[in-house]
Design an enzyme around this catalytic site. Sequence first.
Site, PDB file in Angstrom:
ATOM      1  CG  MET A   1       5.205  29.301 -54.012  1.00  0.00           C
ATOM      2  SD  MET A   1       4.725  29.361 -55.737  1.00  0.00           S
ATOM      3  CE  MET A   1       6.257  29.701 -56.553  1.00  0.00           C
ATOM      4  CB  CYS A   2       7.648  34.996 -52.717  1.00  0.00           C
ATOM      5  SG  CYS A   2       8.340  34.274 -54.238  1.00  0.00           S
TER       6      CYS A   2
END
Length: 182
Positions: A110-111
Amino acid sequence: MPVEALLVIDVQLGSLEAVPEADRLVDRVAVLLGKARAAGALVVHVQNDGAAGLADAPGTPGWELRLPVEDGEPVIRKSQDDAFAGTPLTELLADRGVGSLAICGLMSEMCVSATARTALARDFRVVLPHDAHTTTGVPAVPGVAEAVPASVVSRVAEWALGDQLEVVAHADEVQFTAPDAG
């Protein structure tokens, strides 16, 4: 070849509670922080502002950064996966003369991935130490798929970023240098 900056992505108390081997990750990130600071590299802490009710909602204990921020180290707050989206990160790196960076932290797919993808698209050289990012596993879906362990999810996230990304096995392998802002 050394990098000029370290991005520490979302190493926050609430997020660490969700991942296996959180202590190992914190240790690896601490190694990177020590090396970057000793070399005079730019250290940028990225802190996610989760929605109300989430473990990383601003002002909650889970929102707090796990590792200390030293004087002069910027903290970039974000509310999207990509640390570049809607933040001054691009300008900060450009103002400091950064052309290469290492990324570590949470969550791999994700990030960490979103930030690495944007950094690559903006022509930064990106190094990702395999042992300094992690995530949660993917639960099984009966009749569809078995559970996927966190280690596999992290490796797939690395692979999906393509061949521009430089993956190194260990945080110990990453070398830092001070950026040339001149």
